[in-house]
Write a protein that holds these residues in place. Sequence first.
Motif, PDB file in Angstrom:
ATOM      1  N   UNK A   1       0.825  -1.199   0.000  1.00 31.37           N
ATOM      2  CA  UNK A   1       0.000   0.000   0.000  1.00 31.37           C
ATOM      3  C   UNK A   1       0.850   1.236   0.000  1.00 31.37           C
ATOM      4  N   UNK A   2       0.303   2.298  -0.400  1.00 32.48           N
ATOM      5  CA  UNK A   2       0.999   3.554  -0.402  1.00 32.48           C
ATOM      6  C   UNK A   2       1.066   4.054   1.031  1.00 32.48           C
TER       7      UNK A   2
ATOM      8  N   UNK B   1      -1.746   8.559   2.234  1.00 29.41           N
ATOM      9  CA  UNK B   1      -3.192   8.407   2.081  1.00 29.41           C
ATOM     10  C   UNK B   1      -3.680   9.073   0.799  1.00 29.41           C
TER      11      UNK B   1
ATOM     12  N   UNK C   1       9.118  13.387 -15.415  1.00 29.94           N
ATOM     13  CA  UNK C   1       8.269  12.964 -14.298  1.00 29.94           C
ATOM     14  C   UNK C   1       6.982  13.770 -14.272  1.00 29.94           C
TER      15      UNK C   1
ATOM     16  N   UNK D   1       5.439  15.064 -16.916  1.00 30.65           N
ATOM     17  CA  UNK D   1       4.587  14.517 -17.968  1.00 30.65           C
ATOM     18  C   UNK D   1       3.964  13.212 -17.522  1.00 30.65           C
ATOM     19  N   UNK D   2       4.789  12.389 -16.879  1.00 30.92           N
ATOM     20  CA  UNK D   2       4.289  11.094 -16.443  1.00 30.92           C
ATOM     21  C   UNK D   2       3.140  11.251 -15.453  1.00 30.92           C
ATOM     22  N   UNK D   3       3.218  12.250 -14.583  1.00 33.90           N
ATOM     23  CA  UNK D   3       2.153  12.433 -13.597  1.00 33.90           C
ATOM     24  C   UNK D   3       0.902  13.024 -14.212  1.00 33.90           C
TER      25      UNK D   3
ATOM     26  N   UNK E   1      -1.551  10.779 -15.844  1.00 31.14           N
ATOM     27  CA  UNK E   1      -2.262   9.837 -15.005  1.00 31.14           C
ATOM     28  C   UNK E   1      -3.267  10.545 -14.126  1.00 31.14           C
TER      29      UNK E   1
ATOM     30  N   UNK F   1      -6.112   9.771 -13.178  1.00 32.91           N
ATOM     31  CA  UNK F   1      -6.870   8.916 -12.247  1.00 32.91           C
ATOM     32  C   UNK F   1      -6.233   8.843 -10.877  1.00 32.91           C
ATOM     33  N   UNK F   2      -4.910   9.045 -10.842  1.00 35.49           N
ATOM     34  CA  UNK F   2      -4.242   8.988  -9.547  1.00 35.49           C
ATOM     35  C   UNK F   2      -4.802  10.030  -8.594  1.00 35.49           C
TER      36      UNK F   2
END
Lengths: 349, 568
Positions: free
Chosen positions: A205-206, A209, A251, A253-255, A258, A260-261
């Motif tokens: 898990x992360x 939170x 990084x 661009x990668x974030x 996404x 949905x994160x």
Amino acid sequence: MEIQSSEKSCKDVALTVLTRTHAGYFRIALSLGWQALLWKILLKDSRMAFPLLTILWSFSLSILLLLSLLYLLRCIFFFDMIKDEFSHHVGVNYLFAPWISWLLILESAPFVTPSHASFVVLWWVLAVPVVVLDVKIYGQWFTKGKRFLTAVANPSSHLSVVGNLVGARAASKMGWREVSVFLFSLGMVHYLVLFVTLYQRFSGGDLLPVVLRPVLFLFFAAPSAASLAWYSISGRFDTGSKMMFFLSLFLFTSLICRPCLFKKAMRKFNIAWWAYSYPITILALASTRYAQEVNDGVAHAIRLFLLALSVLVIFGLLLFTAFHPNLLLDPTPSPTHHPTTFPTYLSAN
Amino acid sequence: MAAKQDCHDIALPPLIKPITANEVDGFNEAKPSSKPSTVHPPSTSVFRIEATSMLKEEDGAQGTRSISINMPPSPVEAHLQNTKRVSFTSGDGEVDENGEEHEAKGARSHSQPMPKRNPVYDRRFDSFKTWSGKLDRQLSNLRGVPTQEEQPRPQEFENLPVHRYFDALEGPELDTLRAYEEIILPEDKQWPFLLRFPISSFSISLGVGSQAIMWKSLSSSAATSFLDVSPHINLILWLITAALTLTVAVVYAMKTIFYFEAVRREYYHPVRVNYFFAPWITLHFLALGVPPLIAQTLPQYLWYILMAPILCLDLKIYGQWMSGGQRRLSKVANPSNHLSVVGNFEGALLGASMGLKEGPIFFFAVGMAHYIVLFVTLYQRLPTNETLPKELHPVFFLFVAAPSVASTAWAKIQGSFDSGSRIAYFIALFLYVSLAVRVNFFRGFKFSLAWWSYTCPMTGVAITTIKYSRAVTCRATQILAVVLCIVATVTVAALLVNTVVHAVVLGDLFPNDMAIAISKRRPRQRWYHKKSGSSDSNIEHYLKYIDSDSDEKDVEASIHSSSPNSQD
């Protein structure tokens, strides 16, 4: 009676405010500080922008003063809460935030140059706590004890790295090369270790939170800060700085690919949303330096895009915060400072 | 059993009835009561035994037939079978061509005794076909061949979670099925060629392409001019590489068109996903090794075109590492991940050779950052990491690839073979030597096409040595360059012989690709299986046996356990 009740409610308000102002609120000061620095660098040569810069800087300073005062009062009256923050794996990193904010305000002051004596004195006042915190926290990472790195590493740990790098940058502006390189290497070594650890992600898990997902933006804040610090140390935006900048861009661009994160974190407005702002500002600043060095169409396009984004985000956040005064003043009792609910505590709503 | 039978009865019209071969003729009539239906859920071995026995009687099912009873393992499955048709083991085209609509809601007659197998339409592979075979039917419609009726798309093929790959497969390339696992395609039959054609087939062109570059360097470098190597070797090898790449690309494109599901499953496979970089790396090799006769310089827009897919793959794969979830690095790290890093470095090298400045530095930086992470992770050989083989396997040679290509790329970017390049080169050399002295441990492995990609690092080190000997010209470096080139050439030749033997003599160059056919759920009978595969545990618990069903529960962040549908 009426006076009594109003006094009582005043006291209640004060109590609520103090109990809710944790170190995460300094995100606001961080964002404003980085914006002030960004615009100072952009408009350095333009005389006419001086009033604008002064206004921006004064606004940032006032917010920072307010937050510092509140936090100081909290230290005095609710020291237990501070201790709680210190022992929490996310909260502890935000203890760097006040020092970083003050360093930024110092650097972005329109009328103070780094060679001023007051600059030097203030730098020492601000940098020493950063180093002390470093020794404490980084020491915990690799020595025996419960708070070793794999147990506590999370994206907000990047803030400690950013603290070192900001200190390094300010020191090199003052001309103190050795101190600057010292802080830079300290930051970079721990950044390397942290980067690898976070990418490996041992536990399933992360440790973060869901509500604190905006803090993931710190992933690209650290390399941008490194790029800026190395630029200050070496004098020009050379290959090392470029590589850090490109990593940060990747990084980023990668974030943003996404979304949905961040969906769950965006459901309700939250002080954690301010964590979106300053990494983008740092990246925009690095891209400005890059565009100055390379001076071609693509670089300028990236720079303009990031500048626009950073201004948009901070304006949006200011508006949101203005429309949600209950962030600080809501009389409903906040979640108690029970350690297990601390994550929600840090997000303040 | 009785309860399940009841359940089944409630769920479906009464279908259970012992049949004999004589009743086969009345099979397709609209009499729900007389239809047996043996559905093949993907992971029940009980039914497979029956199916196998039925398969053996292909010629009209006139042999004695035992009872074929449909016994779904659970009410849930019964419900599933109601709503979705698991179509890959459906009866033949023959059965359906009658156009009868079975009123059993969704539960078709599957695996009933197969009177005649239509040689063209074996429907067991339908689930893997694009749009469940609709494309196939469209095409055959166009050709005027009678087709079967439509089938609903099986909904089972959602994202296959990565732990299924680790549970069901083993081996250094995660391609061997574990003993207790079942696959959803027939094991005993040879699958269609396209289904057997893995993406690792691109490794052949990788291997040959790197040879082409090596011979180009040998013939053009000043340090090796004493060898007097003819540039024609480079030309021949380059042409062979180009032809091979084209062939493999066309075949794989056909696989993507016709069997998209299989390609998807390869993409979700933790080892095979790295081979999706292989086509682009091969194109880089072609561009780098292009003989002077064909082209002296290449246009710069070509670089952008070649790097766009690599950037997308980078964002996808490295982003997965970063955002955690099921495919985080500590779980999926394996030596084939080096291919992604090599892709970045090769791109940087190509860009720098073409004269670009910023782009190569970008990819070099990204590659370097992720290489550091990967390198540390693999060196750690984490207990939570399943895919590192305990014995040495040729895949370990990929360790050598990344630093050697990084060294060459950095030299090209900087303009000279400076300290940074030398550091990287010496690391590559050290790793190469430490693997080479252990050559005895590389024995006893099943040959696979992916072995071709392991020759590319050897050739890479040879190329870097040639560049190094150009910078530091002395007897020792020249001898080293020659020796490494010879070793690389001999290895490639041996591999070529091996490949030809497997292709022509043994005929098993493309075996059934088990890795893509694993089922979504474990087989029910767990009592006879070995220790379970992946365990997603805390480091402190790694020594304990952990049931992989509970692998989603995280000990540390007890409030926030990762959900099975977490970000992937």
